[in-house]
Design an enzyme around this catalytic site. Structure first.
Site, PDB file in Angstrom:
ATOM      1  N   HIS A 142     -19.454 -44.547 -45.892  1.00  0.00           N
ATOM      2  CA  HIS A 142     -20.825 -44.060 -46.007  1.00  0.00           C
ATOM      3  C   HIS A 142     -20.787 -42.547 -46.209  1.00  0.00           C
ATOM      4  CE1 HIS A 142     -24.934 -43.045 -44.668  1.00  0.00           C
ATOM      5  NE2 HIS A 142     -25.247 -44.318 -44.837  1.00  0.00           N
ATOM      6  N   ASP A 219     -16.733 -45.336 -37.602  1.00  0.00           N
ATOM      7  CA  ASP A 219     -18.169 -45.383 -37.874  1.00  0.00           C
ATOM      8  C   ASP A 219     -18.645 -46.789 -37.541  1.00  0.00           C
ATOM      9  OD1 ASP A 219     -20.684 -45.682 -38.961  1.00  0.00           O
ATOM     10  OD2 ASP A 219     -20.136 -45.026 -40.980  1.00  0.00           O
ATOM     11  N   GLN A 222     -22.793 -50.157 -38.374  1.00  0.00           N
ATOM     12  CA  GLN A 222     -23.103 -51.539 -38.725  1.00  0.00           C
ATOM     13  C   GLN A 222     -22.404 -52.553 -37.822  1.00  0.00           C
ATOM     14  OE1 GLN A 222     -25.395 -52.237 -40.888  1.00  0.00           O
ATOM     15  NE2 GLN A 222     -25.641 -50.194 -41.765  1.00  0.00           N
ATOM     16  N   LYS A 245     -30.671 -49.087 -35.506  1.00  0.00           N
ATOM     17  CA  LYS A 245     -30.131 -50.273 -36.167  1.00  0.00           C
ATOM     18  C   LYS A 245     -29.878 -51.413 -35.173  1.00  0.00           C
ATOM     19  CE  LYS A 245     -27.710 -47.474 -39.659  1.00  0.00           C
ATOM     20  NZ  LYS A 245     -28.494 -47.742 -40.844  1.00  0.00           N
ATOM     21  N   CYS A 384     -25.962 -45.117 -49.935  1.00  0.00           N
ATOM     22  CA  CYS A 384     -25.162 -43.997 -49.431  1.00  0.00           C
ATOM     23  C   CYS A 384     -23.667 -44.267 -49.579  1.00  0.00           C
ATOM     24  CB  CYS A 384     -25.507 -43.673 -47.984  1.00  0.00           C
ATOM     25  SG  CYS A 384     -27.149 -42.953 -47.773  1.00  0.00           S
TER      26      CYS A 384
END
Length: 426
Positions: A142, A219, A222, A245, A384
């Protein structure tokens, strides 16, 4: 392949917790909040961008504002003490959720995953990177990670390397072994790709980083919302994710960091809250995590963040993951029925809860617009991940992403909308 007929969660009960899912869309958007002209049921399939917020989380935020709204760590009056306890406990609750045994001292509240990335890049990267050093990322990163380390490398003279993505949308781990060497100081990788749905072997990558004395930054934007995550089992040195999220409010995220590393790092934002003492000549910093939380922090958001963690824990993250995987497989199978649809990433039974694709001869933005007219909310663009889309040879893709309140019927509505677009552009 066939998916099971029942859901791992009680979808009807969960949907009842989200009033927004009952609304209709399609009216005048110039006056947000007024829905008199709306006439089309909402099918929300843009959860990788942001999830919705259940009443339990909203109630927790309202309780804060109605009951004990006050600044934290600043006063000895009753409201300030209540707010301070709630805000501190929120750190502990989030730490517990991700398996951080160090509690609040290892969890810094930020605005989002992007700010968490920047915190480490500036507070650690500017001091520790230099010419001859390398930062290793992946081709599916991302922009929050890719651009941040790219720009820090420009400032420090370090080199950025990218692990290849193969034709199946997975990382080339042999290439990773070539790139991660004695020059590597940071390996920063996405856990679940927000475009390909690929679930990366982050534990293996962290081990490779540690073998050469580098740090591993994951990261988890998600992954934390959609599956059980244990940062200590992964052995990540840093791990970042966002509240919005995972059923929480916007404006808050978390950075996990191993305590000994955070102790050594200097702050990158200065001001109130993060100081211990100040003279005209110098200053000293507060203990963790407060030395990285300058100014009035996101108190209400922190309370909501903890409530979101409670909500997901009540459902069970194993159940959340099973539901996501079921829907991803079903969507992959449905879209695979058509020769004019190209799907990006691994097979449907080996991905996170999203599917990015393109319909022949229809631009992703046009498809998104047609779906919007039918109440289906998806995301169109490069998500992104512009360099990844360049590698795929497409300017944009259409992405449908799922969460605990979505159903197979909503995926069928997506397919029906694609049929309508196909007929329109025939």
């Amino acid at each position: 392949m066939r998916v099971q007929e029942s859901y791992p969660v009680d979808v009807d009960a969960i949907r009842a917790d989200f009033p927004i899912l009952q609304r209709k869309v399609g009216g005048d958007i110039s006056t947000p909040g007024e829905h008199d002209d709306d006439d089309t049921p909402l099918v929300y399939l843009d959860n990788a961008a942001t999830s919705h917020t259940p009443e339990q989380v909203v109630d927790a935020i309202v309780d804060y504002y109605h009951g004990y709204n006050s600044n934290v760590h600043r006063g000895i009056h009753h409201l300030s003490q209540e707010a301070s306890v709630a805000y501190e406990n929120a750190h502990d609750r989030v730490a517990e959720f991700i398996g951080a045994s160090g509690g609040r001292e290892e969890v810094v509240f930020t605005k989002n995953t992007t700010e968490s990335m920047n915190l480490v890049a500036y507070a650690w990267g500017l001091d520790e990177l230099g010419p001859g050093d390398s930062v290793v990322m992946t081709e599916m990163e991302h922009h929050a990670s890719l651009v941040t380390w790219q720009q820090i490398a420009k400032k420090t003279g370090a080199e950025v390397r990218y692990i290849r993505v193969d034709d199946d949308g997975r990382l080339d781990m042999e290439h990773a072994k070539e790139l991660i060497d004695d020059s590597t100081k940071m390996v920063s990788v996405v856990h679940v790709s927000n475009t390909l749905g690929t679930v990366n072997p982050v534990s293996e990558l962290a081990e490779m980083a540690h073998e050469v004395g580098a740090y591993a930054f994951v990261d988890g934007a998600q992954s934390v919302p959609t599956r059980p995550v244990d940062v200590e089992a992964i052995d990540a040195d840093f791990f970042a994710f966002s509240g919005h999220k995972m059923c929480g409010p916007t404006g808050i995220g978390a950075l996990y960091g191993k305590r000994d590393i955070l102790d050594e790092m200097q702050p990158y934002l200065y001001g109130g809250e993060m100081i211990r003492s100040v003279t005209y000549e110098d200053s000293t910093w507060e203990d963790l995590p407060w030395k990285f939380e300058a100014g009035t922090p996101p108190i209400a958001q922190g309370v909501g963040f903890a409530a979101a963690v409670d909500y997901l824990d009540d459902i069970g993250m194993e159940n959340v993951q099973a539901h996501e995987e079921l829907l991803a497989e079903y969507a992959y199978d449905r879209l695979s029925e058509f020769d004019d649809i190209e799907i990006y990433g691994p097979p449907g039974d080996d991905r996170g809860g999203l599917v990015a694709f393109n319909l022949d001869s229809v631009h992703a933005h046009d498809l998104s617009s047609i779906l919007n007219e039918q109440g289906v909310a998806i995301r169109a663009g490069d998500h992104c991940t512009q360099p990844l889309h360049d590698k795929l040879g497409v300017a944009a893709s259409t992405r449908a992403s799922f969460y605990i309140y979505n159903t197979r019927a909503e995926i069928d509505a997506l397919v029906d909308g694609i049929d309508a677009a196909r007929e329109l552009f025939a």
